[in-house]
Design an enzyme around this catalytic site. Structure first.
Site, PDB file in Angstrom:
ATOM      1  N   PHE A  25      -2.959   0.408  -0.608  1.00  0.00           N
ATOM      2  CA  PHE A  25      -3.916   1.090   0.274  1.00  0.00           C
ATOM      3  C   PHE A  25      -5.278   1.267  -0.394  1.00  0.00           C
ATOM      4  CE2 PHE A  25      -5.209   5.651   1.307  1.00  0.00           C
ATOM      5  CZ  PHE A  25      -6.001   5.308   2.396  1.00  0.00           C
ATOM      6  N   ILE A  26      -5.305   1.942  -1.538  1.00  0.00           N
ATOM      7  CA  ILE A  26      -6.580   2.196  -2.224  1.00  0.00           C
ATOM      8  C   ILE A  26      -7.171   0.883  -2.734  1.00  0.00           C
ATOM      9  CG2 ILE A  26      -7.680   3.331  -4.188  1.00  0.00           C
ATOM     10  CD1 ILE A  26      -5.582   5.570  -3.908  1.00  0.00           C
ATOM     11  N   ASP A  46      -0.867  -7.632  -8.267  1.00  0.00           N
ATOM     12  CA  ASP A  46       0.097  -6.869  -7.476  1.00  0.00           C
ATOM     13  C   ASP A  46       1.303  -7.752  -7.177  1.00  0.00           C
ATOM     14  OD1 ASP A  46       1.303  -4.817  -5.885  1.00  0.00           O
ATOM     15  OD2 ASP A  46      -0.682  -4.132  -5.286  1.00  0.00           O
ATOM     16  N   LEU A  93      -3.917   1.340 -10.533  1.00  0.00           N
ATOM     17  CA  LEU A  93      -3.531   2.037  -9.305  1.00  0.00           C
ATOM     18  C   LEU A  93      -2.019   2.025  -9.091  1.00  0.00           C
ATOM     19  CD1 LEU A  93      -6.254   0.283  -7.165  1.00  0.00           C
ATOM     20  CD2 LEU A  93      -6.142   2.756  -7.414  1.00  0.00           C
ATOM     21  N   ARG A 179      11.639  17.142  -7.639  1.00  0.00           N
ATOM     22  CA  ARG A 179      10.407  16.826  -6.936  1.00  0.00           C
ATOM     23  C   ARG A 179       9.225  16.742  -7.914  1.00  0.00           C
ATOM     24  NH1 ARG A 179       5.898  16.550  -5.112  1.00  0.00           N
ATOM     25  NH2 ARG A 179       4.982  17.519  -3.270  1.00  0.00           N
ATOM     26  N   TYR A 182       7.484  13.299 -10.523  1.00  0.00           N
ATOM     27  CA  TYR A 182       6.238  12.531 -10.357  1.00  0.00           C
ATOM     28  C   TYR A 182       5.082  13.218 -11.078  1.00  0.00           C
ATOM     29  CZ  TYR A 182       2.183  10.640  -7.764  1.00  0.00           C
ATOM     30  OH  TYR A 182       0.983  10.076  -7.399  1.00  0.00           O
ATOM     31  N   ARG A 257      -3.324  21.849   2.754  1.00  0.00           N
ATOM     32  CA  ARG A 257      -3.788  20.633   2.093  1.00  0.00           C
ATOM     33  C   ARG A 257      -5.222  20.327   2.512  1.00  0.00           C
ATOM     34  NH1 ARG A 257       0.071  21.712  -0.316  1.00  0.00           N
ATOM     35  NH2 ARG A 257       1.929  20.454  -0.759  1.00  0.00           N
TER      36      ARG A 257
END
EC number: 4.1.1.35
Length: 386
Positions: A25-26, A46, A93, A179, A182, A257
Site C-alpha cells: 500500500f505505502i 517485493d 516498508l 497482541r 508487533y 484513533r
C-alpha cells in the site's frame, strides 16, 4: 524536469532508492510519487507487484528506465545486500502489520518485524548507506492516561495522552497479551537502528505512521485476500459495507484513533528523502491529530459516506457490537488513544497534513466501490441447483 530544491534552497541531486516492500500500500503510492514528480531511480523489492504493475508496464512509460522490480523475499535472498549497495538510500516498508495476526501468529509477527529486518540494518550500516525505517505508532502502546481513574479530569489533559517521539514512554500489556508482539518487535528494531546510529554512524530516519488511509490499502477478504483474513479497521468496515453487512464494533468501538490520507503522508516521506540533513537521526510521527474519532464514530461516518458514493441506502442496523475475544481471539489487548504530537516533523520538515477525515473517506470508499463492488456481488450469487 526542472531542478528541484530542498528546504534549504539547495538543488536536489537524483539518487537511487532501494525500496523494500515496494509492492504494498505505502510502497505503491511512494513509487507513484517518485516516478511522477522526481528524477530518482527505484529498485523496487517485493514478493508481489500487483499494486505497482501500472508503473512497470508498458516499457514506453516515461519513467521506464527509472524503476526496476526485483521479486524477492528478504528472509532468504542473497541478492539483498547487493541491491542495498547499488542504492544511495534504503527504505524498509516490509512488515506484518495486521492486528488480527499479532496474537494468532505472534512468531511470524516477531520474525517479520524484527529478525527479518536485522540484515537490512546491518547491510546499511556496514556499507554506509542511509536508511529510512518504517516503524509504527503502536510502539507507544498504552497512554499514561489510560491508567488513571475513569473519572479523573487528568484524562482530558493532553500531557497524559498526546504521543511525543522524544518524551512519551512505551507502555505495553503483559506478556500473555500477545497482541503486543508487533509493538515489541517494532520497538526493538527501532532501538537497534538508533544504536547503530549512535555507535557506528548509521544515517537513519524512523517513521511512525498513525493510520495511513487511502486507495489500495490492505485487502478485501475473498476477493484479493484470504476469505478468512481480517484486515485493519478501515478495510474491515469497507468489506462490511460492500457486502451490506453490519459493521462490527470491537468492544463497542470506544477506542480513539486518528487517520491521515496516504497522499498527505507520502508528501512527508518525500521531504525526508530529499532533506537528509533535516531528517537524519530523527524519529517522526506522521499522522493527523485533527482527524480524531472513536472507532464507532468512524463506522458512522463511513456508513454515511458509502451511501453517498454507492447510491445504496444504509442498513437499518448499521453496526453490531462484538467482543475483542470473539473478533480477534485470546490474547488481544488495545490502547485507548493514539494521538500524535506533530512538533518535531513540523519543525524539521515544515509538514502538516491537509485532508479532512470526510474527504479521505470519500476518496477511499469511492475507490473501494469502483474496484470491488461488482466482484463482491458476483461472489455472493449462489449457483442454483439444476
Amino acid at each position: 524536469m526542472a531542478t528541484r530544491m530542498d528546504l534549504d534552497g539547495r538543488p536536489i541531486k537524483p539518487i537511487t532508492i532501494c525500496m523494500i516492500g515496494a509492492g504494498g500500500f505505502i510502497g505503491s503510492h511512494l513509487c507513484e510519487k517518485l516516478m511522477a514528480e522526481t528524477p530518482h531511480k527505484v529498485l523496487a523489492l517485493d514478493v508481489y507487484n500487483d499494486k505497482i504493475k501500472h508503473l512497470l508496464e508498458p516499457d514506453s512509460l516515461p519513467w521506464a528506465d527509472r524503476i526496476q522490480f526485483h521479486r524477492l523475499n528478504i528472509k532468504h535472498d542473497s541478492r539483498l545486500e547487493g541491491l542495498i549497495k547499488m542504492a544511495d538510500l534504503t527504505i524498509n516498508l516490509a512488515a506484518i502489520c495486521t492486528p488480527a495476526d499479532y496474537n494468532t501468529r505472534p512468531l511470524d509477527t516477531i520474525y517479520s518485524n524484527f529478525i527479518d529486518a536485522l540484515p537490512v540494518v546491518k547491510y546499511c550500516s556496514e556499507n554506509n548507506k542511509r536508511l529510512i525505517h518504517f516503524s509504527t505508532c503502536e510502539v507507544y502502546g498504552k497512554t499514561i492516561g489510560s491508567f488513571l481513574p475513569k473519572d479523573s479530569p487528568l484524562r482530558q489533559d493532553p500531557a497524559y495522552y498526546v504521543l511525543k517521539e522524544d518524551v512519551s514512554p512505551c507502555i505495553f500489556g503483559s506478556v500473555e497479551k500477545q497482541r503486543w508482539s508487533y509493538a515489541c518487535a517494532k520497538q526493538l528494531i527501532e532501538r537497534l537502528v538508533y544504536a547503530e546510529g549512535a555507535e557506528n554512524g548509521l544515517d537513519f530516519t524512523i517513521v511512525r505512521p498513525f493510520n495511513w488511509i487511502g486507495p489500495r490499502m490492505d485487502f478485501i477478504p475473498g476477493i484479493d485476500g484470504p476469505s478468512e483474513g481480517v484486515p485493519r479497521v478501515l478495510a474491515c468496515f469497507s468489506n462490511n459495507l460492500l457486502r451490506r453487512e453490519p459493521l462490527k464494533l470491537v468492544d463497542g468501538g470506544q477506542s480513539q484513533r486518528t487517520f491521515v490520507y496516504i497522499k498527505d503522508a507520502i508528501e512527508a516521506v518525500l521531504l525526508m528523502i530529499e532533506n537528509p540533513d533535516r531528517a537524519n537521526g530523527q524519529i517522526f510521527n506522521v499522522g493527523n491529530p485533527n482527524n480524531e474519532v472513536t472507532v464507532k464514530q468512524l463506522a458512522e461516518m463511513m456508513t454515511e459516506v458509502y451511501a453517498k458514493v454507492s447510491g445504496e441506502p444504509p442498513l437499518e442496523t448499521p453496526t453490531v457490537d462484538v467482543s475483542s475475544q470473539e473478533f480477534y481471539g485470546e490474547g488481544y489487548d488495545d490502547s485507548d488513544k493514539r494521538i500524535p504530537d506533530m512538533t518535531i516533523i513540523n519543525r524539521q520538515l515544515g509538514w502538516n497534513p491537509k485532508t479532512s477525515l470526510w474527504n479521505l473517506l470519500e476518496s477511499t470508499l469511492t475507490y473501494q466501490h469502483r474496484t470491488y463492488a461488482e466482484a463482491i456481488k458476483k461472489s455472493m450469487v449462489k449457483p442454483t441447483a439444476s
